[in-house]
Write a protein that holds these residues in place. Sequence first.
Motif, mmCIF file in Angstrom:
data_model
loop_
_atom_site.group_PDB
_atom_site.id
_atom_site.type_symbol
_atom_site.label_atom_id
_atom_site.label_comp_id
_atom_site.label_asym_id
_atom_site.label_seq_id
_atom_site.Cartn_x
_atom_site.Cartn_y
_atom_site.Cartn_z
ATOM 1 N N ASP A 94 0.950 -1.211 -0.040
ATOM 2 C CA ASP A 94 -0.053 -0.196 0.023
ATOM 3 C C ASP A 94 0.991 1.150 0.070
ATOM 4 O O ASP A 94 0.390 2.203 -0.491
ATOM 5 N N PHE A 95 2.155 1.115 0.630
ATOM 6 C CA PHE A 95 3.022 2.184 0.670
ATOM 7 C C PHE A 95 4.116 2.049 -0.552
ATOM 8 O O PHE A 95 4.638 0.804 -0.259
ATOM 9 N N SER A 96 4.433 3.041 -1.125
ATOM 10 C CA SER A 96 5.708 2.903 -1.868
ATOM 11 C C SER A 96 6.226 4.258 -1.987
ATOM 12 O O SER A 96 6.074 5.226 -1.652
ATOM 13 N N VAL A 97 7.474 4.206 -2.841
ATOM 14 C CA VAL A 97 8.159 5.244 -3.082
ATOM 15 C C VAL A 97 8.590 5.662 -4.432
ATOM 16 O O VAL A 97 8.989 4.641 -5.119
ATOM 17 N N GLY A 98 8.684 7.022 -4.754
ATOM 18 C CA GLY A 98 9.106 7.178 -6.127
ATOM 19 C C GLY A 98 9.892 8.403 -6.339
ATOM 20 O O GLY A 98 10.300 8.879 -5.407
ATOM 21 N N LEU A 99 9.814 8.990 -7.566
ATOM 22 C CA LEU A 99 10.761 10.071 -7.736
ATOM 23 C C LEU A 99 9.773 11.164 -8.689
ATOM 24 O O LEU A 99 9.030 10.562 -9.481
ATOM 25 N N ASN A 100 9.762 12.543 -8.065
ATOM 26 C CA ASN A 100 9.202 13.368 -9.019
ATOM 27 C C ASN A 100 10.308 14.247 -9.450
ATOM 28 O O ASN A 100 11.304 14.716 -8.857
ATOM 29 N N PHE A 101 10.337 14.882 -10.690
ATOM 30 C CA PHE A 101 11.181 15.893 -11.173
ATOM 31 C C PHE A 101 10.472 16.568 -12.155
ATOM 32 O O PHE A 101 9.722 16.166 -13.053
ATOM 33 N N GLY A 102 10.880 17.920 -12.374
ATOM 34 C CA GLY A 102 10.238 18.666 -13.260
ATOM 35 C C GLY A 102 10.544 20.303 -13.440
ATOM 36 O O GLY A 102 11.695 20.698 -12.817
ATOM 37 N N ILE A 103 9.618 20.962 -14.101
ATOM 38 C CA ILE A 103 10.195 22.363 -14.182
ATOM 39 C C ILE A 103 8.782 23.114 -14.004
ATOM 40 O O ILE A 103 7.594 22.783 -14.161
ATOM 41 N N GLY A 104 8.870 24.419 -13.505
ATOM 42 C CA GLY A 104 7.760 25.187 -13.042
ATOM 43 C C GLY A 104 8.053 26.419 -13.678
ATOM 44 O O GLY A 104 8.986 27.104 -13.552
ATOM 45 N N LEU A 105 6.799 27.348 -13.249
ATOM 46 C CA LEU A 105 6.876 28.810 -13.790
ATOM 47 C C LEU A 105 6.030 29.425 -12.744
ATOM 48 O O LEU A 105 4.920 29.137 -12.533
ATOM 49 N N ASN A 106 6.607 30.324 -11.892
ATOM 50 C CA ASN A 106 5.606 31.125 -10.792
ATOM 51 C C ASN A 106 5.667 32.518 -11.012
ATOM 52 O O ASN A 106 6.729 32.980 -11.391
ATOM 53 N N LEU A 107 4.686 33.119 -11.196
ATOM 54 C CA LEU A 107 4.228 34.555 -11.518
ATOM 55 C C LEU A 107 3.410 34.926 -10.364
ATOM 56 O O LEU A 107 2.270 34.656 -10.179
ATOM 57 N N ASN A 108 3.915 35.881 -9.376
ATOM 58 C CA ASN A 108 3.473 36.348 -8.164
ATOM 59 C C ASN A 108 2.907 34.992 -7.463
ATOM 60 O O ASN A 108 3.507 34.258 -7.080
ATOM 61 N N ARG A 109 1.649 34.998 -7.201
ATOM 62 C CA ARG A 109 1.030 33.839 -6.513
ATOM 63 C C ARG A 109 0.649 32.661 -7.143
ATOM 64 O O ARG A 109 0.487 31.663 -6.564
ATOM 65 N N LEU A 110 0.632 32.715 -8.337
ATOM 66 C CA LEU A 110 0.065 31.898 -9.506
ATOM 67 C C LEU A 110 1.501 30.980 -9.665
ATOM 68 O O LEU A 110 2.371 31.740 -10.495
ATOM 69 N N GLY A 111 1.356 29.862 -10.062
ATOM 70 C CA GLY A 111 2.258 28.915 -10.650
ATOM 71 C C GLY A 111 1.958 27.906 -11.355
ATOM 72 O O GLY A 111 0.675 27.306 -11.063
ATOM 73 N N ILE A 112 2.574 27.325 -12.567
ATOM 74 C CA ILE A 112 2.169 26.138 -12.933
ATOM 75 C C ILE A 112 3.707 25.217 -13.259
ATOM 76 O O ILE A 112 4.636 25.817 -13.413
ATOM 77 N N ASP A 113 3.342 24.011 -13.202
ATOM 78 C CA ASP A 113 4.546 23.139 -13.180
ATOM 79 C C ASP A 113 4.170 21.896 -13.944
ATOM 80 O O ASP A 113 2.999 21.392 -14.071
ATOM 81 N N LEU A 114 5.239 21.349 -14.726
ATOM 82 C CA LEU A 114 4.989 20.005 -15.289
ATOM 83 C C LEU A 114 6.010 19.168 -14.632
ATOM 84 O O LEU A 114 7.358 19.509 -14.877
ATOM 85 N N ARG A 115 5.621 17.818 -14.343
ATOM 86 C CA ARG A 115 6.756 16.933 -13.851
ATOM 87 C C ARG A 115 6.499 15.451 -14.299
ATOM 88 O O ARG A 115 5.225 15.247 -14.744
#
Length: 195
Positions: A135-156
């Motif tokens: 039920d429990f596992s470990v993975g990896l996330n990596f990506g790139i993001g763009l933050n404009l003031n309070r708003l952010g978008i990322d793809l990982r």
Amino acid sequence: MKNLFFTALLVAGFSTSLFAQKGSGFGIKAGLNYGGNGDYFESVNNNFQNPDQNIGYHIGVFGKLGNRLYFRPELVYTKVKSDYNAGDFDMQKLDVPLLVGIKVLGPVNVFAGPSLQYILDTDFENLRVDDIENDFSVGLNFGIGLNLNRLGIDLRYERGFSDNEATFIDNNNIISLDRLDTRPEQLILSLSYKI
């Protein structure tokens, strides 16, 4: 085509003139997930004609500590769907990515880190899921993001480290010899808002 180029150039110039998210804080996030079955890139190619068959979503909260170099823990509810010949496999899980990131150019940042995953529920159309190995596992996330003031978008990109298989039981309580690797492998597109 020329207008599109100038519009893109204008948006890029405007984006870099805005201040990126600064300092520590917390916020909310939500978005879409696209999961792969088996070989991820082969799965993407096969699903080109039916792009909605492996789409899921997520919603959660995040914290951010630091500015240029930062630590960003998240708590995210995720629902993913995978389409197989025998039916749809649905999975609900809690993800806890523990990301370390760095600003690389203006509002653009890159990040990576482990992701802890706890499977809440699974369902396979026409079959009962009897047992998921872990039920429990470990993975990896990596990506790139763009933050404009309070708003952010990322793809990982997310990938589980170890195999995590499920056993199925049919309507006659007969255990199937088929096993399904439930290890996550997905592209995640997120929109976040820092409160």
